[in-house]
Write a protein that holds these residues in place. Sequence first.
Motif, mmCIF file in Angstrom:
data_model
loop_
_atom_site.group_PDB
_atom_site.id
_atom_site.type_symbol
_atom_site.label_atom_id
_atom_site.label_comp_id
_atom_site.label_asym_id
_atom_site.label_seq_id
_atom_site.Cartn_x
_atom_site.Cartn_y
_atom_site.Cartn_z
ATOM 1 N N LEU A 63 -53.268 32.488 15.715
ATOM 2 C CA LEU A 63 -54.645 32.705 16.148
ATOM 3 C C LEU A 63 -55.094 31.536 17.006
ATOM 4 O O LEU A 63 -54.721 30.395 16.755
ATOM 5 C CB LEU A 63 -55.563 32.857 14.938
ATOM 6 C CG LEU A 63 -55.310 34.100 14.087
ATOM 7 C CD1 LEU A 63 -56.202 34.083 12.853
ATOM 8 C CD2 LEU A 63 -55.552 35.368 14.891
ATOM 9 N N PRO A 64 -55.907 31.821 18.019
ATOM 10 C CA PRO A 64 -56.384 30.723 18.860
ATOM 11 C C PRO A 64 -57.319 29.806 18.082
ATOM 12 O O PRO A 64 -57.956 30.226 17.118
ATOM 13 C CB PRO A 64 -57.118 31.436 19.995
ATOM 14 C CG PRO A 64 -57.479 32.770 19.443
ATOM 15 C CD PRO A 64 -56.424 33.116 18.440
ATOM 16 N N ASN A 67 -61.754 26.491 20.332
ATOM 17 C CA ASN A 67 -62.065 26.389 21.762
ATOM 18 C C ASN A 67 -61.006 27.034 22.639
ATOM 19 O O ASN A 67 -60.888 26.709 23.811
ATOM 20 C CB ASN A 67 -62.246 24.917 22.143
ATOM 21 C CG ASN A 67 -63.452 24.311 21.459
ATOM 22 O OD1 ASN A 67 -64.497 24.950 21.355
ATOM 23 N ND2 ASN A 67 -63.308 23.108 20.951
ATOM 24 N N GLU A 68 -60.221 27.929 22.056
ATOM 25 C CA GLU A 68 -59.162 28.613 22.796
ATOM 26 C C GLU A 68 -59.450 30.114 22.822
ATOM 27 O O GLU A 68 -60.289 30.610 22.082
ATOM 28 C CB GLU A 68 -57.801 28.368 22.146
ATOM 29 C CG GLU A 68 -57.394 26.918 22.144
ATOM 30 C CD GLU A 68 -56.079 26.726 21.407
ATOM 31 O OE1 GLU A 68 -55.287 25.904 21.877
ATOM 32 O OE2 GLU A 68 -55.852 27.377 20.378
ATOM 33 N N ARG A 69 -58.721 30.804 23.679
ATOM 34 C CA ARG A 69 -58.865 32.252 23.739
ATOM 35 C C ARG A 69 -57.502 32.877 24.024
ATOM 36 O O ARG A 69 -56.570 32.202 24.435
ATOM 37 C CB ARG A 69 -59.855 32.662 24.822
ATOM 38 C CG ARG A 69 -59.423 32.253 26.211
ATOM 39 C CD ARG A 69 -60.472 32.590 27.231
ATOM 40 N NE ARG A 69 -60.021 32.112 28.528
ATOM 41 C CZ ARG A 69 -60.303 32.706 29.660
ATOM 42 N NH1 ARG A 69 -61.057 33.764 29.666
ATOM 43 N NH2 ARG A 69 -59.856 32.224 30.790
ATOM 44 N N MET A 70 -57.428 34.158 23.797
ATOM 45 C CA MET A 70 -56.215 34.916 24.107
ATOM 46 C C MET A 70 -56.583 35.897 25.208
ATOM 47 O O MET A 70 -57.702 36.398 25.260
ATOM 48 C CB MET A 70 -55.709 35.647 22.878
ATOM 49 C CG MET A 70 -55.369 34.689 21.759
ATOM 50 S SD MET A 70 -54.336 35.419 20.552
ATOM 51 C CE MET A 70 -52.784 34.763 21.095
ATOM 52 N N LEU A 71 -55.637 36.171 26.064
ATOM 53 C CA LEU A 71 -55.854 37.065 27.190
ATOM 54 C C LEU A 71 -54.963 38.287 27.024
ATOM 55 O O LEU A 71 -53.765 38.161 26.810
ATOM 56 C CB LEU A 71 -55.521 36.352 28.504
ATOM 57 C CG LEU A 71 -55.664 37.154 29.777
ATOM 58 C CD1 LEU A 71 -57.110 37.555 30.004
ATOM 59 C CD2 LEU A 71 -55.142 36.335 30.949
#
Length: 88
Positions: A63-64, A67-71
């Motif tokens: 899981l991100p 402060n991260e994201r998945m695209l």
Amino acid sequence: MIATANAAWRIARDPENRGRDEKWFLAVPQAAGPAPVPGIIQQVFPNYHGAAWYWTSFTVPALPGANERMLLKFGAVDYLAEVWLNGR
């Protein structure tokens, strides 16, 4: 993580555009068959040019962070796409 041609994709035609009302985004209908991805719908349904649904499953390796994201990226969409992820 990339879901690619190595992933198992399923496809179903929806000529009457009932999939949304019948909540196909919650479960794959029994009528759905295997689909080559990348590929074109006519490989499975020759001469069909209507609405269709595709399904696949994939596992996110981690899981991100906060402060991260998945695209989630689609390499090609013919005209229009609505995307559901886990029924949403």
